[in-house]
Design a protein around this motif. Structure first.
Motif, PDB file in Angstrom:
ATOM      1  N   PRO A  45       0.822  -1.203   0.000  1.00  0.00           N
ATOM      2  CA  PRO A  45       0.000   0.000   0.000  1.00  0.00           C
ATOM      3  C   PRO A  45       0.856   1.252   0.000  1.00  0.00           C
ATOM      4  O   PRO A  45       2.003   1.241   0.438  1.00  0.00           O
ATOM      5  N   GLN A  46       0.282   2.350  -0.457  1.00  0.00           N
ATOM      6  CA  GLN A  46       1.006   3.611  -0.485  1.00  0.00           C
ATOM      7  C   GLN A  46       1.280   4.130   0.925  1.00  0.00           C
ATOM      8  O   GLN A  46       2.291   4.738   1.171  1.00  0.00           O
ATOM      9  N   VAL A  47       0.350   3.885   1.853  1.00  0.00           N
ATOM     10  CA  VAL A  47       0.433   4.506   3.164  1.00  0.00           C
ATOM     11  C   VAL A  47       0.210   3.477   4.261  1.00  0.00           C
ATOM     12  O   VAL A  47      -0.678   2.631   4.165  1.00  0.00           O
ATOM     13  N   THR A  48       1.034   3.547   5.299  1.00  0.00           N
ATOM     14  CA  THR A  48       0.786   2.809   6.536  1.00  0.00           C
ATOM     15  C   THR A  48       0.243   3.820   7.535  1.00  0.00           C
ATOM     16  O   THR A  48       0.939   4.747   7.941  1.00  0.00           O
ATOM     17  N   THR A  49      -1.013   3.665   7.912  1.00  0.00           N
ATOM     18  CA  THR A  49      -1.652   4.621   8.810  1.00  0.00           C
ATOM     19  C   THR A  49      -1.128   4.460  10.226  1.00  0.00           C
ATOM     20  O   THR A  49      -0.521   3.446  10.581  1.00  0.00           O
ATOM     21  N   ILE A  95      19.881  -1.707  17.783  1.00  0.00           N
ATOM     22  CA  ILE A  95      18.752  -0.804  18.017  1.00  0.00           C
ATOM     23  C   ILE A  95      19.145   0.540  17.433  1.00  0.00           C
ATOM     24  O   ILE A  95      20.115   1.150  17.871  1.00  0.00           O
ATOM     25  N   ARG A  96      18.408   0.981  16.439  1.00  0.00           N
ATOM     26  CA  ARG A  96      18.749   2.224  15.744  1.00  0.00           C
ATOM     27  C   ARG A  96      17.739   3.311  16.120  1.00  0.00           C
ATOM     28  O   ARG A  96      16.548   3.180  15.855  1.00  0.00           O
ATOM     29  N   SER A  97      18.225   4.369  16.747  1.00  0.00           N
ATOM     30  CA  SER A  97      17.381   5.523  17.043  1.00  0.00           C
ATOM     31  C   SER A  97      17.590   6.524  15.913  1.00  0.00           C
ATOM     32  O   SER A  97      18.652   7.135  15.787  1.00  0.00           O
ATOM     33  N   LEU A  98      16.559   6.696  15.079  1.00  0.00           N
ATOM     34  CA  LEU A  98      16.698   7.424  13.811  1.00  0.00           C
ATOM     35  C   LEU A  98      15.687   8.555  13.695  1.00  0.00           C
ATOM     36  O   LEU A  98      14.498   8.360  13.973  1.00  0.00           O
ATOM     37  N   CYS A  99      16.157   9.723  13.252  1.00  0.00           N
ATOM     38  CA  CYS A  99      15.225  10.808  12.917  1.00  0.00           C
ATOM     39  C   CYS A  99      14.400  10.432  11.691  1.00  0.00           C
ATOM     40  O   CYS A  99      13.186  10.664  11.650  1.00  0.00           O
ATOM     41  N   ASN A 100      15.048   9.863  10.700  1.00  0.00           N
ATOM     42  CA  ASN A 100      14.374   9.450   9.466  1.00  0.00           C
ATOM     43  C   ASN A 100      13.713   8.090   9.703  1.00  0.00           C
ATOM     44  O   ASN A 100      14.140   7.064   9.190  1.00  0.00           O
ATOM     45  N   ALA A 101      12.644   8.113  10.490  1.00  0.00           N
ATOM     46  CA  ALA A 101      11.940   6.882  10.880  1.00  0.00           C
ATOM     47  C   ALA A 101      10.826   6.618   9.876  1.00  0.00           C
ATOM     48  O   ALA A 101       9.669   6.988  10.082  1.00  0.00           O
ATOM     49  N   ASP A 102      11.184   5.957   8.793  1.00  0.00           N
ATOM     50  CA  ASP A 102      10.283   5.737   7.664  1.00  0.00           C
ATOM     51  C   ASP A 102       9.918   4.260   7.580  1.00  0.00           C
ATOM     52  O   ASP A 102      10.793   3.401   7.448  1.00  0.00           O
ATOM     53  N   VAL A 103       8.614   3.976   7.633  1.00  0.00           N
ATOM     54  CA  VAL A 103       8.142   2.598   7.563  1.00  0.00           C
ATOM     55  C   VAL A 103       8.636   1.913   6.293  1.00  0.00           C
ATOM     56  O   VAL A 103       8.963   0.727   6.294  1.00  0.00           O
ATOM     57  N   LYS A 104       8.725   2.666   5.204  1.00  0.00           N
ATOM     58  CA  LYS A 104       9.098   2.073   3.921  1.00  0.00           C
ATOM     59  C   LYS A 104      10.603   1.987   3.700  1.00  0.00           C
ATOM     60  O   LYS A 104      11.042   1.493   2.670  1.00  0.00           O
ATOM     61  N   GLU A 105      11.370   2.475   4.646  1.00  0.00           N
ATOM     62  CA  GLU A 105      12.822   2.453   4.492  1.00  0.00           C
ATOM     63  C   GLU A 105      13.488   1.559   5.536  1.00  0.00           C
ATOM     64  O   GLU A 105      14.601   1.820   5.973  1.00  0.00           O
ATOM     65  N   GLY A 106      12.780   0.511   5.956  1.00  0.00           N
ATOM     66  CA  GLY A 106      13.405  -0.486   6.810  1.00  0.00           C
ATOM     67  C   GLY A 106      13.289  -0.259   8.295  1.00  0.00           C
ATOM     68  O   GLY A 106      13.975  -0.931   9.074  1.00  0.00           O
ATOM     69  N   PHE A 107      12.457   0.685   8.739  1.00  0.00           N
ATOM     70  CA  PHE A 107      12.246   0.874  10.170  1.00  0.00           C
ATOM     71  C   PHE A 107      11.584  -0.377  10.739  1.00  0.00           C
ATOM     72  O   PHE A 107      10.556  -0.824  10.240  1.00  0.00           O
ATOM     73  N   VAL A 108      12.162  -0.940  11.797  1.00  0.00           N
ATOM     74  CA  VAL A 108      11.674  -2.190  12.370  1.00  0.00           C
ATOM     75  C   VAL A 108      10.993  -1.915  13.708  1.00  0.00           C
ATOM     76  O   VAL A 108      11.650  -1.550  14.686  1.00  0.00           O
ATOM     77  N   PHE A 109       9.675  -2.089  13.748  1.00  0.00           N
ATOM     78  CA  PHE A 109       8.942  -1.903  14.993  1.00  0.00           C
ATOM     79  C   PHE A 109       9.396  -2.936  16.018  1.00  0.00           C
ATOM     80  O   PHE A 109       9.586  -4.094  15.711  1.00  0.00           O
ATOM     81  N   GLY A 110       9.529  -2.484  17.252  1.00  0.00           N
ATOM     82  CA  GLY A 110       9.975  -3.368  18.313  1.00  0.00           C
ATOM     83  C   GLY A 110      11.478  -3.418  18.468  1.00  0.00           C
ATOM     84  O   GLY A 110      11.986  -3.928  19.468  1.00  0.00           O
ATOM     85  N   LYS A 111      12.213  -2.885  17.500  1.00  0.00           N
ATOM     86  CA  LYS A 111      13.680  -2.831  17.573  1.00  0.00           C
ATOM     87  C   LYS A 111      14.167  -1.394  17.426  1.00  0.00           C
ATOM     88  O   LYS A 111      14.876  -0.878  18.295  1.00  0.00           O
ATOM     89  N   ASP A 112      13.804  -0.742  16.338  1.00  0.00           N
ATOM     90  CA  ASP A 112      14.247   0.632  16.098  1.00  0.00           C
ATOM     91  C   ASP A 112      13.380   1.628  16.869  1.00  0.00           C
ATOM     92  O   ASP A 112      12.247   1.334  17.252  1.00  0.00           O
ATOM     93  N   ALA A 113      13.926   2.818  17.082  1.00  0.00           N
ATOM     94  CA  ALA A 113      13.215   3.882  17.794  1.00  0.00           C
ATOM     95  C   ALA A 113      13.237   5.147  16.946  1.00  0.00           C
ATOM     96  O   ALA A 113      14.199   5.408  16.221  1.00  0.00           O
ATOM     97  N   SER A 160       2.986  13.684   6.603  1.00  0.00           N
ATOM     98  CA  SER A 160       4.145  12.880   6.213  1.00  0.00           C
ATOM     99  C   SER A 160       3.747  11.418   6.289  1.00  0.00           C
ATOM    100  O   SER A 160       3.842  10.791   7.353  1.00  0.00           O
ATOM    101  N   ASP A 161       3.297  10.871   5.175  1.00  0.00           N
ATOM    102  CA  ASP A 161       2.867   9.475   5.155  1.00  0.00           C
ATOM    103  C   ASP A 161       4.024   8.555   5.531  1.00  0.00           C
ATOM    104  O   ASP A 161       5.170   8.763   5.112  1.00  0.00           O
TER     105      ASP A 161
END
Length: 585
Positions: free
Chosen positions: A183-187, A378-396, A502-503
């Motif tokens: 999908p285009q967007v993860t709500t 564990i990666r704490s990232l400003c660019n926290a993009d679902v479509k760019e490999g952000f892993v819920f439960g691991k990344d922040a 910011s989708d």
């Protein structure tokens, strides 16, 4: 005699053909049923591949490029391209070594080390009168979050493999995995489900040997999940959290027990060189305060629950990037060499595959630069993009903070009272990315209530921009080149309700904060209807949003000497929380 021989030959031939047929049928059955070693048929016809026994989760799904793991694991063979398969030494070129470290002995240090790579990959809405509902109650982790599922990536959960085997895992080729249509967007609602599901099912790599800290993490998780009900805490306003009881208990345990080991290795300016102003200041402030901290930092790595890799993603780009080269390979290699140095000198990286190590990076490129060798961290990232490999439960998700005064980071804090907020909505900024031009196309100079501009003329102390922020009811936080924007924190800082456009952006501290309780989230496709969306919010609800912005503000402030619940502690808590909930029993 000749006839008997021919008959015997034919009989043996038939037996051989039957044996071949049965073997082939079994292989097909294994492939179809996804039994252990089900990919052997594929590997038989794959050239230049090395089959490596690795534990992956066959019940794993990827939703919108988000890896979700289920509990049950099975051993599979997968193939990855040859990469440094015969490498037997570790490069530490370009790093400032501590006195007394013998470079000539570095190979012997890693003889018994195992380097492992792999791709690893909310909660119920809190009602105003119910502030402590357990996140894990009433959620069916087997429900589909999305009908679109992508091809599974590799797991590093090598629970069933031999821990004594000496090997150096090849580095997976970048962008190796293939993805189906998504999908285009993860709500935000989907993000909540993904986060909750990760807490139920995601676990990091099983440690190659256990220590006391592993049991302490498991004990902390149990205490957080069974946290006492918090009914009225003067410092924590319940509705802005998913679960204020779990957050408070987790924070208390962090203060009581957390120990962090900070690696001293590495040369300046990429490592150990914090900068404290500008839009990437978050990583610099955290580095400065973490390295100087006496409460959490330990000098004994055996007592550490977490290991900090103190590099600056901004200085990495500023120091090594070749202008107009459009290549990040040398930046990525620098980080790979740094990890190799750490893995060679210490055993802790190899014990968990990096799962108890963390980094804090605010530059736009940080996700892509850390997705291979550092992917298990564990990666704490400003660019926290679902479509760019952000892993819920691991990344922040790391807040992007624009610090204008390093000596007084809270200067100009606060905003106008409700009656003095005369502007409905405000935005100003450069035309970065694709969303802002669309915003200006529809709203620049189109409506007196909508103060939507490009870049404002320069003024001393950015006074025009700050004045508009303080005088507006809603501050538009439109993405730039990437999903993150410093305006999200600026809006909270100047007490203006943030409107996030910011989708697929994961808001900061998403594991504990209920962003829908104090912010407005608008899909990019709804920009033409932006004013109607804002006007549809009743005044009573707006005042509630504004009050909650003031309540959550304490979590987004830097202090030269950290204070309870401030930005430094919240960043550290996000990392601690994710480590606790991903630790393997």
């Amino acid at each position: 005699m000749g006839g008997d021989f021919v008959s015997m030959f034919q009989l043996e031939t038939k037996k051989l053909l039957w044996l071949i047929g049965i073997t082939f049928a079994m292989i097909l059955s294994f492939q179809y049923l996804e039994l252990p070693y089900g990919n052997v048929l594929f590997s038989l016809f794959t050239s230049n591949k090395i089959p490596i026994s690795q534990t992956i989760d066959t019940n794993k799904t990827i939703v919108n490029n988000v890896t979700i793991f289920n509990q049950e694991n099975s051993t599979n063979e997968f193939t990855i391209e040859k990469a440094n398969a015969t490498k037997d030494s570790v490069s530490i070129t370009g790093f400032l070594l501590e006195p007394g470290f013998d470079e000539s002995n570095k190979s012997s240090i890693v003889d018994d080390s195992v380097k492992s790579l792999g791709n690893v990959s909310n909660a119920q809405k809190v009602e105003e009168n119910v502030v402590s509902t357990n996140l894990t109650q009433g959620f069916d982790s087997t429900k589909n979050v999305s009908p679109n599922v992508t091809t599974a990536v590799l797991s590093n959960d090598d629970n069933k493999s031999s821990l004594s085997q000496k090997s150096i895992s090849p580095v997976p080729k970048e962008n190796q995995e293939t993805h189906a249509t998504i999908p285009q967007v993860t709500t935000v609602s989907e993000m909540k489900k993904l986060l909750l599901q990760s807490h139920v099912s995601y676990r990091s790599m099983k440690p190659r040997w256990f220590s006391d800290v592993d049991q302490e993490l498991l004990q902390a998780r149990s205490e957080i999940e069974n946290a006492p009900i918090v009914k009225n805490d003067p410092k924590l306003y319940g509705p802005i959290y998913h679960n204020v009881s779990m957050f408070k208990r987790s924070y208390e345990l962090m203060e009581e027990r957390l120990k962090v080991y900070v690696y001293k290795e590495g040369a300046r300016p990429i490592l150990h060189s914090p900068f404290l102003t500008g839009i990437y200041a978050s990583e610099g402030w955290f580095m400065k305060l973490m390295e100087a901290n006496k409460r959490f930092v330990t000098k004994n790595p055996k007592k550490a629950h977490l290991f900090y890799l103190p590099f600056s993603s901004r200085m990495l780009e500023e120091t090594l990037y070749v202008k107009d080269s459009h290549s990040h390979k040398n930046l990525i290699q620098y980080l790979h060499d740094y990890v190799d140095l750490i893995a060679a000198r210490y055993s802790f990286w190899n014990r968990t595959g990096g799962a108890d190590h963390f980094l804090v990076g605010c530059h736009d490129w940080a996700p892509s630069e850390t997705k291979l060798r550092l992917t298990n961290c564990i990666r704490s990232l400003c660019n926290a993009d679902v479509k760019e490999g952000f892993v819920f439960g691991k990344d922040a998700s790391l807040p992007e903070t624009y610090v204008r005064n390093a000596q007084n980071p809270t200067r100009d804090l606060g905003g106008n009272t409700f009656k003095k907020k005369t502007v409905l909505a405000f935005f100003a900024g450069s035309m970065h990315g694709y969303v802002r031009p669309i915003l200006l196309k529809h709203w620049e100079n189109k409506d007196p209530d909508m103060k939507i501009f490009g870049k404002l003329p320069k003024a001393k102390g950015n006074s025009n921009y700050i004045h508009y922020m303080k005088s507006s009811k809603y501050c538009i936080c439109a993405r730039g080149y990437e999903v993150n924007s410093p305006r999200v924190v600026e809006a909270i800082f100047y007490e203006c309700v943030p409107v996030i456009i910011s989708d697929n952006f994961v808001p900061p501290f998403f594991e504990v904060l209920n962003w829908e309780s104090f912010a407005v989230i608008v899909l990019e496709k709804d920009i033409p209807n932006l004013k109607n969306i804002l006007l549809s919010i009743p005044e009573k609800r707006y005042l509630r949003l504004l009050m909650r912005v003031k309540k959550v503000q304490q979590h987004f402030l830097w202090h030269k000497n950290p204070v309870k619940y401030d930005l430094f502690h919240m960043i550290l808590h996000s990392i601690w929380y994710n480590r606790v909930f991903s630790a393997t029993s």
